[in-house]
Design a protein around this motif. Structure first.
Motif, PDB file in Angstrom:
ATOM      1  N   UNK A 173      -2.384   2.156   8.837  1.00 13.10           N
ATOM      2  CA  UNK A 173      -1.939   2.572   7.518  1.00 13.10           C
ATOM      3  C   UNK A 173      -2.354   3.992   7.196  1.00 13.10           C
ATOM      4  N   UNK A 174      -1.670   4.607   6.230  1.00 12.01           N
ATOM      5  CA  UNK A 174      -2.011   5.948   5.768  1.00 12.01           C
ATOM      6  C   UNK A 174      -1.842   5.999   4.261  1.00 12.01           C
ATOM      7  N   UNK A 175      -2.729   6.751   3.601  1.00 11.78           N
ATOM      8  CA  UNK A 175      -2.734   6.850   2.146  1.00 11.78           C
ATOM      9  C   UNK A 175      -1.924   8.043   1.671  1.00 11.78           C
ATOM     10  N   UNK A 176      -1.218   7.859   0.561  1.00 19.12           N
ATOM     11  CA  UNK A 176      -0.466   8.960  -0.024  1.00 19.12           C
ATOM     12  C   UNK A 176      -1.397  10.086  -0.441  1.00 19.12           C
ATOM     13  N   UNK A 177      -0.895  11.278  -0.399  1.00 16.66           N
ATOM     14  CA  UNK A 177      -1.637  12.461  -0.841  1.00 16.66           C
ATOM     15  C   UNK A 177      -0.855  13.120  -1.989  1.00 16.66           C
ATOM     16  N   UNK A 178      -1.170  12.861  -3.245  1.00 16.08           N
ATOM     17  CA  UNK A 178      -2.222  12.066  -3.804  1.00 16.08           C
ATOM     18  C   UNK A 178      -1.716  10.680  -4.207  1.00 16.08           C
ATOM     19  N   UNK A 179      -0.471  10.594  -4.627  1.00 16.80           N
ATOM     20  CA  UNK A 179      -0.119   9.338  -5.263  1.00 16.80           C
ATOM     21  C   UNK A 179       1.270   8.787  -4.941  1.00 16.80           C
ATOM     22  N   UNK A 180       2.270   9.611  -4.733  1.00 16.88           N
ATOM     23  CA  UNK A 180       3.650   9.095  -4.711  1.00 16.88           C
ATOM     24  C   UNK A 180       4.465   9.820  -3.651  1.00 16.88           C
ATOM     25  N   UNK A 184       2.014   1.854  10.357  1.00 13.90           N
ATOM     26  CA  UNK A 184       2.845   0.714   9.965  1.00 13.90           C
ATOM     27  C   UNK A 184       2.969   0.585   8.451  1.00 13.90           C
ATOM     28  N   UNK A 185       1.950   1.047   7.725  1.00 13.10           N
ATOM     29  CA  UNK A 185       1.906   0.890   6.269  1.00 13.10           C
ATOM     30  C   UNK A 185       1.708   2.243   5.608  1.00 13.10           C
ATOM     31  N   UNK A 186       2.488   2.529   4.583  1.00 13.47           N
ATOM     32  CA  UNK A 186       2.244   3.676   3.717  1.00 13.47           C
ATOM     33  C   UNK A 186       1.711   3.154   2.389  1.00 13.47           C
ATOM     34  N   UNK A 187       0.545   3.666   1.987  1.00 16.17           N
ATOM     35  CA  UNK A 187      -0.078   3.253   0.733  1.00 16.17           C
ATOM     36  C   UNK A 187       0.147   4.308  -0.345  1.00 16.17           C
ATOM     37  N   UNK A 188       0.459   3.832  -1.547  1.00 17.32           N
ATOM     38  CA  UNK A 188       0.713   4.693  -2.697  1.00 17.32           C
ATOM     39  C   UNK A 188      -0.342   4.409  -3.780  1.00 17.32           C
ATOM     40  N   UNK A 189      -0.313   5.197  -4.861  1.00 16.09           N
ATOM     41  CA  UNK A 189      -1.293   5.040  -5.933  1.00 16.09           C
ATOM     42  C   UNK A 189      -0.613   5.327  -7.272  1.00 16.09           C
ATOM     43  N   UNK A 190      -0.817   4.427  -8.229  1.00 18.09           N
ATOM     44  CA  UNK A 190      -0.271   4.607  -9.572  1.00 18.09           C
ATOM     45  C   UNK A 190      -1.268   5.320 -10.483  1.00 18.09           C
ATOM     46  N   UNK A 191      -2.040   6.227  -9.936  1.00 22.28           N
ATOM     47  CA  UNK A 191      -3.123   6.895 -10.646  1.00 22.28           C
ATOM     48  C   UNK A 191      -2.642   7.669 -11.877  1.00 22.28           C
ATOM     49  N   UNK A 204      12.984   1.446   4.137  1.00 25.54           N
ATOM     50  CA  UNK A 204      14.229   1.453   4.905  1.00 25.54           C
ATOM     51  C   UNK A 204      14.029   1.988   6.315  1.00 25.54           C
ATOM     52  N   UNK A 205      12.973   2.784   6.514  1.00 27.56           N
ATOM     53  CA  UNK A 205      12.656   3.276   7.855  1.00 27.56           C
ATOM     54  C   UNK A 205      11.901   2.243   8.677  1.00 27.56           C
ATOM     55  N   UNK A 206      11.603   1.100   8.079  1.00 26.43           N
ATOM     56  CA  UNK A 206      10.974   0.011   8.817  1.00 26.43           C
ATOM     57  C   UNK A 206       9.496  -0.168   8.559  1.00 26.43           C
ATOM     58  N   UNK A 207       8.955   0.531   7.543  1.00 25.94           N
ATOM     59  CA  UNK A 207       7.526   0.444   7.270  1.00 25.94           C
ATOM     60  C   UNK A 207       7.162  -0.542   6.188  1.00 25.94           C
ATOM     61  N   UNK A 208       5.905  -0.945   6.188  1.00 29.62           N
ATOM     62  CA  UNK A 208       5.352  -1.778   5.128  1.00 29.62           C
ATOM     63  C   UNK A 208       4.834  -0.889   4.008  1.00 29.62           C
ATOM     64  N   UNK A 209       4.696  -1.487   2.822  1.00 27.74           N
ATOM     65  CA  UNK A 209       4.309  -0.744   1.624  1.00 27.74           C
ATOM     66  C   UNK A 209       3.044  -1.332   1.017  1.00 27.74           C
ATOM     67  N   UNK A 210       2.105  -0.454   0.698  1.00 27.48           N
ATOM     68  CA  UNK A 210       0.908  -0.856  -0.029  1.00 27.48           C
ATOM     69  C   UNK A 210       0.747   0.022  -1.254  1.00 27.48           C
ATOM     70  N   UNK A 211      -0.024  -0.452  -2.237  1.00 24.93           N
ATOM     71  CA  UNK A 211      -0.255   0.352  -3.440  1.00 24.93           C
ATOM     72  C   UNK A 211      -1.574  -0.051  -4.082  1.00 24.93           C
ATOM     73  N   UNK A 212      -2.231   0.946  -4.651  1.00 24.83           N
ATOM     74  CA  UNK A 212      -3.427   0.728  -5.451  1.00 24.83           C
ATOM     75  C   UNK A 212      -3.241   1.369  -6.811  1.00 24.83           C
ATOM     76  N   UNK A 213      -4.307   1.329  -7.623  1.00 21.19           N
ATOM     77  CA  UNK A 213      -4.193   1.858  -8.968  1.00 21.19           C
ATOM     78  C   UNK A 213      -5.553   2.342  -9.449  1.00 21.19           C
TER      79      UNK A 213
END
Length: 321
Positions: free
Chosen positions: A9-16, A33-40, A63-72
């Motif tokens: 996985x990889x974290x968004x820089x910074x949020x979206x 495999x996973x892109x993580x986002x943040x509703x900061x 749509x590119x075939x990846x999984x999605x994660x999110x934090x807040x």
């Protein structure tokens, strides 16, 4: 895949955005495999610089075939009517003065309090944004209210986020309140990740655990000492994995954040069989060079990690749509 492979996985820089994930993919030839986002920046959305209603970055990744994660990183007013917002137990106001955050997690779940008004408004807003993803058929690995115990058990200096500052009982009530409100709103696309701060049996923080009915995955955040250049070693990571797995026998265990730690191939070989792992961002950009000096996980770390057959990249995921 739990026990036989680990999802990168990889974290968004910074949020979206997917800047980190794109940088890894361009530099290694393999996308996480996973892109993580943040509703900061919930309080600022929608605006001309951030609009969580525009789900283009998430949709394109899915749509590119990846999984999605999110934090807040949940920003709240430091006091009733204050325009100073923070997710920490203290912050600085517009004049640079240190301000204690008096927003109470315990009071927030009580009807009629100013904190409850803030809580309900924020939960309604973010539920609407999450519903946009559900309507697109996108499940979300959802990691809210993370690291609640903070240093309560490790150093005895308490929580660093407001949601843990009132202690375990208040935190559990808050987590369940969010869970129930989202359920009432019709959300059913969330995979709930609770983050433990325990590092051994001597500092167990499972009083903060919301309960098996409210949690799908137990995560652990691990950071080494980047300043000294000494990473958190693979054997130590494996020891923590084993501790947490023994305390969470009905749940899968993930390395939900990391920074300056041994590469995942080494961790896996030592016995740390995390469900997924996610290095924290370092303001990278998809156009940055492969030798960008990333403080948490540089491309040499990623190359060593992807060398393991146990590490799953985006191309190895099944068609999830």
């Amino acid at each position: 895949v739990y026990g036989s492979g680990t999802l990168s996985g990889a974290m968004a820089s910074v949020d979206w955005n997917t800047d980190e994930a794109q940088w890894v993919g361009r530099s290694t030839g393999k996308y996480p495999a996973i892109a993580f986002f943040d509703y900061i920046h919930l309080a600022s959305s929608p605006s001309d610089w951030i609009d969580y209603g525009d789900i283009t970055p998430v949709r394109e990744w899915w749509n590119a075939g990846g999984l999605v994660g999110a934090g807040w990183h949940w920003n709240v007013p430091v006091s009733a009517g204050s325009g100073t917002l923070t997710f920490s137990t203290e912050t600085r106001d517009g004049s640079g003065n240190v301000v204690t955050n008096t927003f109470s997690a315990a009071e927030a779940v009580k009807e009629g309090t100013w904190e409850n008004d803030v809580l309900n408004a924020d939960l309604e807003e973010i539920a609407d944004y999450l519903m946009l993803l559900q309507n697109e058929g996108i499940p979300v690995i959802w990691r809210p209210l993370h690291e609640a115990a903070g240093n309560t058990y490790t150093y005895g200096t308490g929580a660093w986020f407001w949601w843990g500052a009132d202690g375990a009982e208040a935190y559990v009530a808050l987590w369940r309140y969010m869970f129930d409100r989202f359920k009432e709103a019709g959300l059913r696309n969330l995979i709930w990740v609770w983050t433990t701060q325990t590092s051994s049996f001597s500092d167990v923080d499972f009083d903060f655990y919301p309960g098996d009915d409210y949690v799908d995955i137990v995560g652990r955040d691990i950071y080494g000492d980047a300043a000294s250049g000494l990473p958190f070693e693979a054997a130590a990571a494996a020891s923590q994995f084993e501790t947490i797995a023994s305390l969470s026998e009905h749940k899968m265990v993930a390395l939900s954040e990391l920074g300056s730690v041994a590469d995942i191939a080494s961790q896996w070989d030592s016995g740390a069989q995390w469900l997924f792992f996610m290095p924290w961002y370092d303001n990278s950009d998809p156009s940055y060079p492969a030798d960008f000096s990333h403080s948490h996980a540089d491309i040499s770390w990623w190359n060593a990690t992807f060398a393991s057959d146990a590490v799953i990249d985006r191309s190895e995921l099944p068609d999830l749509k």
